[in-house]
Design a protein around this motif. Structure first.
Motif: not given
Length: 318
Positions: A150-179
């Protein structure tokens, strides 16, 4: 799919839950019904049939496509209003153009994300570029709605453009999962999306037969939506497949496992993992507005009809 990947996940930072983490049980698995949105593009309603107390602070999520359009077929949405929440559009394949009456906008494709905070209100449009309409092609993505307190519902609008290369890439210990951490954080690793409501959004690719158990904030809820493939969730290995959502109970870790054999059209299990801190406020939701009361909904419609949420920019072609 997916658009953002690495050749060797073992080169990435590793994430795994500690051995004494409390496993989150699977409370339910639901199957998303299919429908159409905007000017007629196909969607799966990922949260249909799930009690809101397990979704809070998330409101809805649509899987858009996966669809191979012929020439002349790609579709988008007409100009429409929003107030009181945030929209997150994650595009895995294809191209989409966003414009809004607050001056925000851009083009996303192949792993990019558009994060629009509607706040006090605006008008926006999402459409394929003319080149894609002319040629046709593959289109696949997600749109997630995140509530604002409720405290933020009437805040000013905002737009974020997130490029795919900006995401944080992680992995499981054995490399079987890319996060791919799109927003929030996982085990101290932060994604690029800036959120008003504390959430975590991850796109995980799990290789056939691999399993990943992730640390998960105990004050967050836990959801897993299967974009493609088949596998199981939870320590109890509850089966899941494309178009299904798993709802997790309380705990400090969650587990996802890919079946040894996947469907012919996808080599891996593709899952979106979501967690957020519940807002626990009354919610009044109708169409493009998400407020705290019926009176506030009525005011939002009146403001839209009076032009107080903005006007359509006078630009040819959009």
């Amino acid at each position: 799919m997916p658009a953002v990947t690495v050749e060797n996940p073992l080169t990435l930072p590793k994430v795994a839950a500690s051995g004494d983490a409390a496993a989150r049980p699977v409370l339910a698995v639901t199957t998303a019904p299919s429908g159409f949105e905007g000017e007629g593009f196909p969607v799966r309603r990922a949260f249909a049939g799930i009690n809101y107390k397990y979704l809070d602070p998330f409101i809805m999520m649509d899987q858009m496509g996966e669809v191979e359009y012929a020439a002349g077929e790609p579709k988008g949405t007409p100009w429409h209003p929003h107030r009181g929440f945030e929209t997150v559009t994650y595009l895995i394949d294809g191209t989409f153009i966003h414009r809004d009456s607050n001056g925000g906008g851009g083009t996303i494709q192949n792993g990019d994300t558009q994060w629009m905070t509607a706040g006090s209100g605006l008008l926006h449009i999402e459409a394929p570029p003319e080149s894609l309409v002319m040629s046709g092609g593959l289109f696949h993505g997600l749109q997630l709605w995140v509530n604002l307190p409720k405290a933020d519902k009437m805040m000013d609008p905002r737009y974020q453009d997130i490029r795919g290369g900006q995401v944080q890439l992680l992995a499981s210990p054995d490399g079987g999962a890319l996060l791919r951490v799109i927003a929030g954080e996982l085990d101290g690793h932060e994604g690029p999306g800036i959120t008003h409501t504390p959430i975590t959004m991850i796109h995980a690719t799990v290789r056939p037969g691999a399993e990943v158990t992730l640390p998960w904030r105990e004050d967050f809820n836990g959801l897993a939506y299967v974009l493609a493939g088949r596998g199981s969730v939870g320590a109890e290995r509850r089966p899941v497949h494309m178009g299904q959502t798993a709802v997790f109970g309380a705990g400090s870790s969650l587990t996802v496992r890919a079946d040894e054999k996947q469907d012919g059209n996808t080599p891996d299990l593709e899952v979106v993992l979501l967690g957020g801190r519940p807002i626990r406020e009354p919610m009044a939701h109708y169409g493009p507005f998400v407020m705290n009361s019926q009176a506030e909904l009525k005011q939002a419609f009146e403001d839209f009809q009076a032009g107080r949420l903005g006007t359509v920019p006078a630009v040819h072609g959009m």
